[in-house]
Design an enzyme around this catalytic site. Structure first.
Site, mmCIF file in Angstrom:
data_model
loop_
_atom_site.group_PDB
_atom_site.id
_atom_site.type_symbol
_atom_site.label_atom_id
_atom_site.label_comp_id
_atom_site.label_asym_id
_atom_site.label_seq_id
_atom_site.Cartn_x
_atom_site.Cartn_y
_atom_site.Cartn_z
ATOM 1 N N ASP A 245 8.034 -76.676 25.155
ATOM 2 C CA ASP A 245 9.440 -76.401 25.462
ATOM 3 C C ASP A 245 9.906 -77.375 26.548
ATOM 4 O OD1 ASP A 245 11.856 -75.052 25.255
ATOM 5 O OD2 ASP A 245 11.298 -73.483 26.681
ATOM 6 N N GLU B 209 19.628 -78.323 19.648
ATOM 7 C CA GLU B 209 20.589 -77.227 19.813
ATOM 8 C C GLU B 209 22.036 -77.647 19.576
ATOM 9 O OE1 GLU B 209 21.099 -73.402 22.751
ATOM 10 O OE2 GLU B 209 19.273 -74.579 22.601
ATOM 11 N N PHE C 248 13.607 -64.163 23.559
ATOM 12 C CA PHE C 248 13.280 -64.558 24.922
ATOM 13 C C PHE C 248 12.460 -63.474 25.616
ATOM 14 C CE2 PHE C 248 16.385 -68.147 26.179
ATOM 15 C CZ PHE C 248 16.301 -68.693 24.925
ATOM 16 N N LYS D 291 19.118 -75.341 16.395
ATOM 17 C CA LYS D 291 19.181 -74.147 17.242
ATOM 18 C C LYS D 291 20.620 -73.658 17.357
ATOM 19 C CE LYS D 291 16.568 -73.627 21.009
ATOM 20 N NZ LYS D 291 15.967 -73.970 22.320
ATOM 21 N N THR E 181 18.441 -68.823 18.699
ATOM 22 C CA THR E 181 18.027 -68.735 20.096
ATOM 23 C C THR E 181 18.891 -67.727 20.869
ATOM 24 O OG1 THR E 181 17.448 -70.075 22.030
ATOM 25 C CG2 THR E 181 19.503 -70.646 20.883
#
Length: 337
Positions: A28, A107, A190, A143, A168
């Site tokens: 990440d 993203e 998350f 994303k 996400t």
């Protein structure tokens, strides 16, 4: 010839290598020079990670190349900045793909989180930039924020365009159910940001890994998906410590920061598989269906998820604006303004 017992061999092995036997490990980061050491399968980026990397001297050539591209496309200042941003995100993705054998997640601008059609258009633009550079869409995950609109954008991209999506900013069970029903490729629930919320909003300030509310949330989602045979895979994200990571060994994928990857590579404690399809099959969850009204109500009932989704969108949007400001300033210098 000396033989080493399995227990001793496990003690010699790093927690990271043990984890890789149960779970696909993903890096990440936007700092692709930090990726090599840990040999992840995939990598994920977001606007905040790209902003941090774009400020590093090592990556100024990518920023400069993206600005050159943006200016060459012409149009208004806003259009030039937008084209530069798209190119920059893809440029980081292209460099990351030289380091990982699998996929990179790129993203879509968080400011589009409530506009399905704009999210689809931006996703297709990013995919076209990858394709122009010789990278097929099968190596890219787009994303999208897990708003209702984002989930429907994911559904459309998967069904109509064959574009794989990574949903996400996912905090609630309602978000997870809606993503599964939309048949998106992957979700990123998350963990650490859920823990943050509980520490800030309840009296309990520390948790054992198995009782960590983020771990509990991802475990429930994983079990639900596997029990009912959904094709969408689960990639736990946003970790605050290695205990959270090890408590989710067995999850389809886990995306982990370079800092925690380093800790896991130095850790020689035993990592056991905590999540499995067999365990999921025996859990007592019941299947539910959510239309838009049900989704909005059930998500709204989860105060933590509502607050963290909103906060996450705002933070990613703020970092996108900061990155645009950096780009605009550099453009002004190049244009002699």
């Amino acid at each position: 010839m000396s033989t080493v017992s399995p227990d001793k061999r496990r003690k010699m092995e790093s927690a990271l290598n043990q984890l890789k036997k149960h779970t696909v490990v993903v890096a990440d980061t936007g700092d692709f020079n930090a990726i090599d050491e840990y040999k992840p399968q995939d990598a994920t980026t977001n606007p905040s990670l790209i902003l941090a990397a774009a400020k590093m001297p090592a990556y100024q050539h990518l920023v400069d190349q993206a600005i050159k591209y943006g200016i060459s496309k012409g149009g208004t200042d806003e259009e030039q900045v937008a084209n530069t941003m798209d190119k920059l995100f893809v440029s980081f993705g292209l460099e990351i793909l030289k380091k990982v054998p699998g996929r990179v997640s790129t993203e879509v601008d968080a400011r589009l989180s409530f506009d399905k059609d704009e999210m689809v258009a931006k996703a297709l633009k990013l995919i076209s930039l990858y394709e122009e550079a010789g990278i097929g869409k099968e190596r890219v995950l787009i994303k999208l924020s897990s708003t209702w609109e984002g989930i429907q954008a994911g559904k459309e991209l998967e069904e109509k365009h064959g574009v794989h999506c990574n949903m996400t900013l996912l905090f609630s069970f309602a978000q997870a159910v809606a993503c599964a029903e939309a048949k998106v490729t992957l979700i990123s629930p998350f963990v650490g940001r859920i823990l943050d919320w509980y520490k800030e909003n309840t009296d309990q300030k520390s948790y054992e890994p198995h009782e960590d509310p983020g771990v509990v949330s991802v475990t429930k989602i994983f079990n639900y998906y596997k029990k009912f045979g959904y094709s969408t895979v689960v990639m736990g994200a946003s970790f605050r410590n290695t205990g959270e990571v090890k408590a989710l060994a067995g999850c389809d994928l886990l995306t982990i920061s370079p800092g925690l990857l380093a800790e896991l590579s130095q850790d020689h404690s035993t990592v056991s598989q905590m999540l499995s399809v067999d365990k999921a099959k025996s859990c007592d969850l019941e299947k539910i269906h959510l239309d838009e009204k049900d989704f909005r109500w059930q998500h709204n009932e989860d105060r933590m998820a509502v607050e963290k989704l909103s906060d996450g969108i705002r933070k990613f949007a703020a970092d996108a604006i900061k990155l645009e400001t950096v780009i605009q300033e550099k453009m002004n210098v190049k244009n002699g303004q």
